[in-house]
Design an enzyme around this catalytic site. Structure first.
Site, mmCIF file in Angstrom:
data_model
loop_
_atom_site.group_PDB
_atom_site.id
_atom_site.type_symbol
_atom_site.label_atom_id
_atom_site.label_comp_id
_atom_site.label_asym_id
_atom_site.label_seq_id
_atom_site.Cartn_x
_atom_site.Cartn_y
_atom_site.Cartn_z
ATOM 1 N N GLU A 1 -27.525 -44.313 -11.210
ATOM 2 C CA GLU A 1 -28.157 -44.517 -9.899
ATOM 3 C C GLU A 1 -29.667 -44.708 -10.102
ATOM 4 O O GLU A 1 -30.320 -45.409 -9.349
ATOM 5 C CB GLU A 1 -27.870 -43.312 -8.993
ATOM 6 C CG GLU A 1 -28.250 -43.514 -7.546
ATOM 7 C CD GLU A 1 -28.050 -42.265 -6.695
ATOM 8 O OE1 GLU A 1 -27.559 -41.252 -7.224
ATOM 9 O OE2 GLU A 1 -28.415 -42.308 -5.521
ATOM 10 N N ARG B 1 -24.195 -31.229 -16.419
ATOM 11 C CA ARG B 1 -23.567 -30.357 -15.415
ATOM 12 C C ARG B 1 -22.048 -30.382 -15.485
ATOM 13 O O ARG B 1 -21.384 -29.436 -15.061
ATOM 14 C CB ARG B 1 -24.096 -30.697 -14.019
ATOM 15 C CG ARG B 1 -25.557 -30.276 -13.846
ATOM 16 C CD ARG B 1 -26.129 -30.770 -12.530
ATOM 17 N NE ARG B 1 -26.217 -32.200 -12.427
ATOM 18 C CZ ARG B 1 -27.239 -32.927 -12.870
ATOM 19 N NH1 ARG B 1 -28.264 -32.328 -13.436
ATOM 20 N NH2 ARG B 1 -27.235 -34.225 -12.744
HETATM 21 P P1 AMP Z 1 -23.447 -42.165 -11.364
HETATM 22 O O1 AMP Z 1 -23.281 -42.721 -12.742
HETATM 23 O O2 AMP Z 1 -24.359 -42.975 -10.513
HETATM 24 O O3 AMP Z 1 -22.099 -41.911 -10.709
HETATM 25 O O4 AMP Z 1 -24.185 -40.771 -11.507
HETATM 26 C C1 AMP Z 1 -23.489 -39.636 -11.779
HETATM 27 C C2 AMP Z 1 -24.264 -38.690 -12.648
HETATM 28 O O5 AMP Z 1 -25.637 -38.624 -12.308
HETATM 29 C C3 AMP Z 1 -23.698 -37.306 -12.506
HETATM 30 O O6 AMP Z 1 -23.621 -36.748 -13.805
HETATM 31 C C4 AMP Z 1 -24.676 -36.589 -11.626
HETATM 32 O O7 AMP Z 1 -24.949 -35.332 -12.155
HETATM 33 C C5 AMP Z 1 -25.939 -37.431 -11.622
HETATM 34 N N1 AMP Z 1 -26.394 -37.841 -10.280
HETATM 35 C C6 AMP Z 1 -26.513 -39.105 -9.825
HETATM 36 N N2 AMP Z 1 -26.990 -39.146 -8.583
HETATM 37 C C7 AMP Z 1 -27.151 -37.874 -8.201
HETATM 38 C C8 AMP Z 1 -27.586 -37.256 -6.981
HETATM 39 N N3 AMP Z 1 -27.966 -37.964 -5.919
HETATM 40 N N4 AMP Z 1 -27.591 -35.909 -6.955
HETATM 41 C C9 AMP Z 1 -27.214 -35.181 -8.024
HETATM 42 N N5 AMP Z 1 -26.800 -35.703 -9.188
HETATM 43 C C10 AMP Z 1 -26.770 -37.036 -9.285
#
Ligand code: AMP
Length: 174
Positions: free
Chosen positions: A98, A61
């Site tokens: 996550e 995205r």
């Molecule tokens: P993080 O590494 O945990 O900051 O996750 C960020 C990446 O995972 C981004 O590229 C987001 O597109 C996706 N992502 C993680 N959690 C979510 C969520 N709750 N909703 C949408 N996208 C998420």
């Protein structure tokens, strides 16, 4: 207000990709011409006085917002991709998500040393993805101008994982 237009178009999808995660779906922002253009225009406006050579987008995205922003600002676009997708020589960094583990790659020659790079992704959650992207750009000699997100999930405190000297910009928070 433009941010309210964008925020109102973000759709919550409970239990995706697994139970307990509320996925912030931005496809509903993208399909709305006003919300999508507001998001790109606001980022372009925010960074118009910054010296930027390249915009790096994180798969997948981050490609959508990052490439639209690069086009709008007249900058080159660099893809930061999932492993095995980039054809030439790459650097790789692994990170925690996550919901799981993953790695990211960048072409070793994507940035000339010392050039200024703005990193873009759709959403900051726990910060692992952004942290890996920052490491990758630095690894190949890029200078990080900042990192920009359309959405920040503040309660996950992802920004605490990012280097102190990295300027974080986000349009919307939950
Ligand atoms: P993080 O590494 O945990 O900051 O996750 C960020 C990446 O995972 C981004 O590229 C987001 O597109 C996706 N992502 C993680 N959690 C979510 C969520 N709750 N909703 C949408 N996208 C998420």
């Amino acid at each position: 207000m433009a941010t309210e237009v964008i925020k109102s178009k973000i759709r919550d999808v409970p239990d995706f990709p697994r139970e307990g995660i509320i996925f912030k779906d931005i496809t509903t922002v993208l399909r709305d011409p006003k919300a999508f253009s507001h998001a790109v225009d606001m980022l372009a406006d925010h960074f118009k006085k910054h010296k930027i050579d390249y915009i790096a987008g994180i798969e997948a995205r981050g490609f959508i917002f990052g490439s639209a922003l690069a086009y709008k600002m007249g900058k080159g676009f660099i893809p930061i991709r999932k492993p095995g997708k980039l054809p030439a020589k790459t650097e790789r960094v692994s990170y925690e998500l996550e919901y799981g583990n993953d790695s990211l790659e960048i072409h070793t020659d994507a940035v000339e040393p010392g050039k200024n790079v703005l990193i873009v992704d759709d959403l900051l959650a726990t910060g692992g993805t952004a942290e890996a992207a920052i490491k990758l750009v630095k690894k190949i000699g890029g200078v990080i101008v900042g990192i920009a997100f359309v959405v920040e999930l503040e309660f996950l405190k992802g920004r605490e994982k990012l280097p102190d000297d990295c300027k974080i910009t986000r349009l919307i928070s939950f």
